[in-house]
Design a protein around this motif. Structure first.
Motif, mmCIF file in Angstrom:
data_model
loop_
_atom_site.group_PDB
_atom_site.id
_atom_site.type_symbol
_atom_site.label_atom_id
_atom_site.label_comp_id
_atom_site.label_asym_id
_atom_site.label_seq_id
_atom_site.Cartn_x
_atom_site.Cartn_y
_atom_site.Cartn_z
ATOM 1 N N SER A 1 63.130 41.065 57.739
ATOM 2 C CA SER A 1 61.769 40.246 58.702
ATOM 3 C C SER A 1 60.575 41.793 57.719
ATOM 4 N N PRO A 2 59.835 40.931 56.921
ATOM 5 C CA PRO A 2 59.304 42.002 56.305
ATOM 6 C C PRO A 2 57.764 42.562 56.785
ATOM 7 N N ARG A 3 57.527 43.651 56.637
ATOM 8 C CA ARG A 3 56.740 44.441 57.262
ATOM 9 C C ARG A 3 55.008 44.164 56.246
ATOM 10 N N LYS A 4 54.389 43.661 56.052
ATOM 11 C CA LYS A 4 53.232 43.922 56.437
ATOM 12 C C LYS A 4 52.770 44.583 54.618
ATOM 13 N N ASP A 5 53.272 45.891 54.740
ATOM 14 C CA ASP A 5 52.944 46.814 53.720
ATOM 15 C C ASP A 5 54.026 46.349 52.447
ATOM 16 N N GLN A 6 55.139 45.843 52.826
ATOM 17 C CA GLN A 6 56.732 44.907 52.099
ATOM 18 C C GLN A 6 56.065 43.710 51.217
ATOM 19 N N ILE A 7 55.229 42.961 51.681
ATOM 20 C CA ILE A 7 54.878 41.856 51.175
ATOM 21 C C ILE A 7 53.207 42.289 50.701
ATOM 22 N N ILE A 8 53.562 41.816 48.928
ATOM 23 C CA ILE A 8 52.816 42.025 47.738
ATOM 24 C C ILE A 8 51.473 40.600 48.606
ATOM 25 N N ASP A 9 50.438 41.780 48.736
ATOM 26 C CA ASP A 9 49.186 40.451 48.611
ATOM 27 C C ASP A 9 47.796 42.002 48.068
ATOM 28 N N LEU A 10 47.318 41.076 47.327
ATOM 29 C CA LEU A 10 46.168 41.604 45.696
ATOM 30 C C LEU A 10 45.173 40.719 46.293
ATOM 31 N N PRO A 11 44.021 41.359 45.363
ATOM 32 C CA PRO A 11 42.337 40.610 45.422
ATOM 33 C C PRO A 11 42.747 39.474 45.023
ATOM 34 N N ALA A 12 41.832 38.328 44.583
ATOM 35 C CA ALA A 12 41.918 37.049 44.700
ATOM 36 C C ALA A 12 41.544 37.187 42.260
ATOM 37 N N ASP A 13 40.633 38.308 42.355
ATOM 38 C CA ASP A 13 39.703 38.838 41.304
ATOM 39 C C ASP A 13 40.414 39.370 41.090
ATOM 40 N N VAL A 14 40.964 40.349 41.275
ATOM 41 C CA VAL A 14 42.328 41.332 40.412
ATOM 42 C C VAL A 14 42.988 40.707 40.267
ATOM 43 N N MET A 15 43.971 39.540 40.621
ATOM 44 C CA MET A 15 44.694 38.779 40.217
ATOM 45 C C MET A 15 44.111 37.869 39.350
ATOM 46 N N LYS A 16 42.959 37.611 39.270
ATOM 47 C CA LYS A 16 42.567 36.016 37.842
ATOM 48 C C LYS A 16 42.747 37.131 37.006
ATOM 49 N N LYS A 17 41.940 38.447 36.838
ATOM 50 C CA LYS A 17 42.282 39.723 35.478
ATOM 51 C C LYS A 17 43.432 39.768 35.495
ATOM 52 N N ALA A 18 44.048 40.485 36.052
ATOM 53 C CA ALA A 18 44.871 40.599 35.456
ATOM 54 C C ALA A 18 45.849 39.888 35.052
ATOM 55 N N LYS A 19 46.334 38.627 35.298
ATOM 56 C CA LYS A 19 46.892 37.732 34.926
ATOM 57 C C LYS A 19 46.306 37.310 33.042
ATOM 58 N N LYS A 20 44.859 37.486 33.059
ATOM 59 C CA LYS A 20 45.038 37.244 31.944
ATOM 60 C C LYS A 20 45.612 38.024 30.655
ATOM 61 N N SER A 21 45.789 39.414 31.636
ATOM 62 C CA SER A 21 45.883 40.775 30.648
ATOM 63 C C SER A 21 47.942 40.435 30.178
ATOM 64 N N LEU A 22 48.504 40.434 31.380
ATOM 65 C CA LEU A 22 49.963 39.567 31.131
ATOM 66 C C LEU A 22 49.861 38.536 30.672
ATOM 67 N N ASP A 23 49.130 37.155 31.033
ATOM 68 C CA ASP A 23 49.651 35.983 30.137
ATOM 69 C C ASP A 23 49.402 36.388 28.455
ATOM 70 N N ARG A 24 48.453 36.527 28.076
ATOM 71 C CA ARG A 24 47.956 36.813 26.718
ATOM 72 C C ARG A 24 49.796 38.035 26.147
ATOM 73 N N MET A 25 49.699 38.529 26.730
ATOM 74 C CA MET A 25 51.008 39.698 26.241
ATOM 75 C C MET A 25 52.372 38.344 26.273
ATOM 76 N N VAL A 26 52.995 37.308 27.430
ATOM 77 C CA VAL A 26 53.917 36.427 27.091
ATOM 78 C C VAL A 26 53.595 35.778 26.430
ATOM 79 N N LYS A 27 52.068 34.839 25.838
ATOM 80 C CA LYS A 27 52.098 34.692 25.071
ATOM 81 C C LYS A 27 52.252 34.894 23.193
ATOM 82 N N ILE A 28 51.261 35.894 23.219
ATOM 83 C CA ILE A 28 52.173 36.422 22.230
ATOM 84 C C ILE A 28 53.824 36.863 21.649
#
Ligand code: 13P
Ligand code: SF4
Length: 335
Positions: free
Chosen positions: A303-330
């Protein structure tokens, strides 16, 4: 959950087979057997995959993990898994990365574990660096928060930092937040690296004197160090790289004796997975990584507590994903 005596005995034997190589006693294994049995039963029932970094303790790596790996390998696995839930046994930024790469999954952590590198820099710091060096590309080490990743151009891990720097179109690169890794990378590239002042509190503690002493005591030893170490240490070792690179090096050489200038979890891995290789010298414990404990894995799975479930703002997710996707692609393109 109740288990029969024969189930406990069988599980104790399974654990002891691996854990004995890291000095666990049979009675230690018997104590944790009901917990690993329950975790392994629950993870199947709850369609959960357990990803475990190589710096975890042996009970986690060989008792309950589905995969053990470095930050790049685990990120890839997280992005590809079909499981409903990812239970990440490591520091918080790795679990955040899993969530960003596979947002539809529930990502849970047994404990909220920081990292001195990730804590050394804020998104505002990155914005200020961009203002100060407008023509520079920004490469951020994966040991950063999601909000910091969102402000960068591309991410990298210890296994691909140089490749990512070289793939950038700019001549000037802001490499953050690890000042020592930047110093270690600078001689390997013609690009100008501008660094931040973060350090890994675990790897910065190793001294070149220790390396010298080990060489005198064990003349045929090969010494491997993580690139988060001080350049004065890196200058004296046989190989510098990330955790997975160190494993590959050990696997592909006939040498029998090694010193690993890194966190003790990796030493434990080598002892279990390469029993014909000998590890000498001492390792260091990361207080953040070692916050992850077996009992908390069971708790978060039940039974996870709220703070144990990763929850990130949508705009942060979107921008951070670009940086990570670029790494994976390279990285994947270069394979
Ligand atoms: P690796 O990606 O090499 O496993 O590094 C993670 C880390 O935190 C090293 O201190
Ligand atoms: Fe962070 Fe260093 Fe611990 Fe890795 S070993 S998680 S870089 S503090």
């Amino acid at each position: 959950m109740e288990f029969s005596n024969s189930q406990i005995t069988k599980e104790t034997d399974r654990l002891f087979k691996n854990l004995s190589k890291t000095n666990w006693s049979k009675s230690d294994c018997k104590i944790i057997a009901p917990i690993t049995l329950e975790i392994n039963k629950l993870k199947k029932e709850k369609d959960t995959i357990i990803l475990t970094h190589s710096y975890m303790t042996p009970d986690l790596m060989y008792g309950i993990a589905d995969f053990i790996g470095d930050s790049y390998g685990l990120s890839k696995l997280a992005s590809e898994t079909k499981a409903k839930t990812i239970l990440f046994c490591s520091v918080y930024f790795m679990a955040e990365t899993a969530k960003i790469l596979n947002p539809k999954k529930t990502v849970i952590v047994p404990a909220i574990a920081g990292c001195s590198l990730a804590e050394s820099i804020t998104p505002e710091d990155v914005q200020n660096m961009r203002k100060k060096y407008p023509t520079a590309g920004i490469v951020c080490y994966v040991n950063t928060s999601a909000a910091v990743k969102a402000e960068c151009d591309v991410c990298c891990t210890s296994s691909n930092a140089l490749k990512i720097i070289e793939a950038m179109p700019q001549k000037k690169i802001i490499f953050l937040p690890d000042a020592l890794m930047a110093k270690n990378l600078q001689p390997l590239t013609k690009k100008q690296l501008i660094s931040w002042h973060g350090t890994c509190i675990v790897h910065e503690e190793f001294s070149p004197k220790t390396v010298d002493e080990i060489r005198i005591e064990y003349p045929n030893v090969k010494i491997l160090a993580h690139t988060e170490c001080n350049p004065a240490v890196i200058a004296k070792v046989d190989m510098a790289g990330g955790t997975e690179g160190m494993i590959k090096y050990i696997e592909n050489t006939n040498t029998k004796k090694f010193m690993l200038v890194t966190e003790c979890g990796l030493t434990d891995r080598i002892k279990v997975e390469y029993p014909n290789k000998q590890i000498v010298g001492s390792c260091a414990l990361c207080p953040y990584m070692k916050k992850i404990m077996l009992k908390d894995v069971l708790q978060v799975l039940k039974s996870p507590r709220k703070d144990q479930i990763i929850d990130l703002p949508a705009d942060v997710m979107k921008k951070a994903k670009k940086s990570l996707d670029r790494m994976v692609k390279i990285v994947e393109k270069s394979k």
